[in-house]
Design an enzyme around this catalytic site. Structure first.
Site, short mmCIF file in Angstrom:
data_model
loop_
_atom_site.label_atom_id
_atom_site.label_comp_id
_atom_site.label_asym_id
_atom_site.label_seq_id
_atom_site.Cartn_x
_atom_site.Cartn_y
_atom_site.Cartn_z
N HIS A 11 47.48 18.00 46.50
CA HIS A 11 48.83 18.24 46.00
C HIS A 11 49.26 17.15 45.01
O HIS A 11 49.66 17.46 43.88
CB HIS A 11 49.82 18.32 47.16
CG HIS A 11 49.43 19.33 48.18
ND1 HIS A 11 49.19 20.64 47.85
CD2 HIS A 11 49.22 19.24 49.52
CE1 HIS A 11 48.85 21.32 48.93
NE2 HIS A 11 48.87 20.49 49.96
N CYS A 43 48.61 23.83 55.44
CA CYS A 43 49.62 24.22 56.42
C CYS A 43 49.49 25.69 56.81
O CYS A 43 50.09 26.13 57.81
CB CYS A 43 51.02 23.96 55.86
SG CYS A 43 51.31 24.74 54.25
#
Length: 445
Positions: A11, A43
């Site tokens: 990210h 996630c």
């Protein structure tokens, strides 16, 4: 021509690369990534295990090709073997061909992320012990979920809690083990975790709390036994989900770090060494509830820090606003959301804070249906500033954590929060919105 080396591309790396190229399209930006993919939303692993993902390919929001189109030079399946901060060089190896090379850089961005915590426990290298971090782990977990009749999940934080839930929903016998005495103990206080634990019991999950794992033992029938200081738990396989540590060995000793290895960055994402920046799970964050650097590996922190790298890499222009570590999780029919300090988190840090709990229906009793919301608010007894909040209900209360996050960042007192002009409409809330209601209770405490 300025050359930038970005090491790691999940990210923080993705957003650092795009923001640098947006600000400086004429710079040479080299991105080094050990894996074949970028931007994996880990996630979603538990949701994929439970068949709640429409298409696993959509668990990636960017790609090497997309970053190349933006102007980056991508070095995929490439392992950076050495970083010399003083000499400004990066040595790397192509994992496919074995070729090695060195790149001189003007600016270095360390976005190497984190690694799962894997303690030196006997048997932990067993093939029956599975990690839950990257795409390869996700694929393996999904494959195992198709056939496994039982699993032991070690770690009752967010990842372990979600995995235990999803495995139980697809009919797998689950044992959830944690050394702490509550599930999600680092995220929520007892009035909320009590409700979560009851949901696990209702769905047949065995809770082995307050048990420290001491060994993993492979059995002749192909199962694995997780040995703890209080007993043994046998299953087809085990998942280790006990936390993460900064993946910063490449620059350890060359820049200032916390004891755990997280690179200390200032408000402009600069490390202690000129021209070296860091972001995401490899770096510290400014934790606003304490006002101190902390290590809080969250994708939201990584994205914001990565964006700031591009805005500050030439000249310091935009300051990092810090984080409240706002987060949420769904466990069965319970929605849980939090921002800032819990009472337990403050106690672990030796901080003196106060907390108050309130449970009331989220909308008026004359509605055909409603549901209780448990709200917990924490604040500093000296200056009365809001330090955190937690919410739990069978309805979606996630927005409340964002409200409190803004209050913490803006240094609201409980008195100010109690007097915010929140809307009232019977479809959505009571005449006094539960965030305001718990703040009122705190203001009167």
């Amino acid at each position: 021509m300025t050359t930038v080396a970005i090491v790691g591309c999940t990210h923080a790396g993705v957003f650092a690369a795009t923001s640098i190229l947006r600000e400086h399209p004429d710079w040479q930006v080299h991105v080094f990534e050990r894996n074949a993919t970028v931007s994996f939303l880990s996630c979603g692993i538990a949701l994929w295990v439970g068949d709640h993902v429409s298409d696993p390919k959509k668990m990636f929001y960017s790609s090497p090709a997309e970053l190349e189109r933006a102007g980056a030079t991508m070095h995929m399946r490439t392992n950076v073997t050495n970083v010399d901060v003083a000499k400004k060089t990066v040595e790397f190896e192509d994992l496919e061909s074995g070729d090695t090379s060195t790149l001189p850089f003007d600016k270095l961005v360390v976005t190497t992320g984190s690694l799962p915590v894997v303690p030196p426990i006997p048997g932990i290298d067993s093939g029956h012990v599975q990690l839950c971090k990257n795409w390869d782990n996700a694929v393996e977990l999904k494959e195992r979920a198709a056939d496994a009749k039982s699993v032991v999940v070690v770690g009752a934080g967010y990842i372990g809690a979600e995995l235990a839930e999803q495995f139980s929903l697809i009919g797998t016998k689950v044992t959830l083990v944690d050394a702490l005495d509550r599930v999600l103990a680092n995220n929520f206080d007892k009035p909320i975790t009590d409700q979560v634990e009851q949901r696990y019991r209702d769905h047949g999950v065995e809770l082995a709390l307050g048990e420290k794992v001491t060994a993993f033992r492979d059995n002749e029938d192909g199962t694995v036994t997780v040995v703890t200081d209080a007993g043994e738990h046998t299953a087809d396989f085990a998942v280790l989900a006990i936390g993460f540590r900064p993946n910063t060995d490449l620059v350890r000793g060359q820049v200032m770090t916390l004891p755990n290895g997280a690179i200390i960055v200032d408000e402009f994402m600069r490390s202690s060494e000129p021209d070296v920046f860091a972001a995401g799970d490899a770096a510290t964050v400014l934790y606003n509830p304490t006002g101190k650097p902390d290590y809080i590996p969250l994708a939201t922190n990584a994205v914001r820090q990565g964006l700031l790298v591009g805005q500050n890499i030439e000249e310091p222009t935009r300051k990092y606003m810090g984080t409240q570590a706002a987060s949420a999780v769904q466990v069965y029919d319970l929605s849980l959301a939090a921002s800032g300090l819990t009472q337990g988190g403050a106690d672990r840090r030796g901080m003196d804070i106060r907390s108050v709990e309130l449970t009331e229906d989220y909308r008026p009793a004359f509605m055909e249906s409603t549901a209780p919301v448990t709200s917990i608010l924490t604040w500093d007894p000296e200056d009365r500033t809001v330090k955190g909040a937690q919410f739990c209900s069978t309805v979606d209360i996630s927005g409340a954590a964002n409200v409190v996050s803004l209050a913490i960042q803006s240094k609201y007192t409980v008195d100010m929060l109690a007097n915010v002009d929140f809307l009232f409409q019977p479809n959505f809330d009571q005449p006094v919105y539960y965030v305001g209601a718990v703040a009122m209770k705190a203001a009167q405490a």
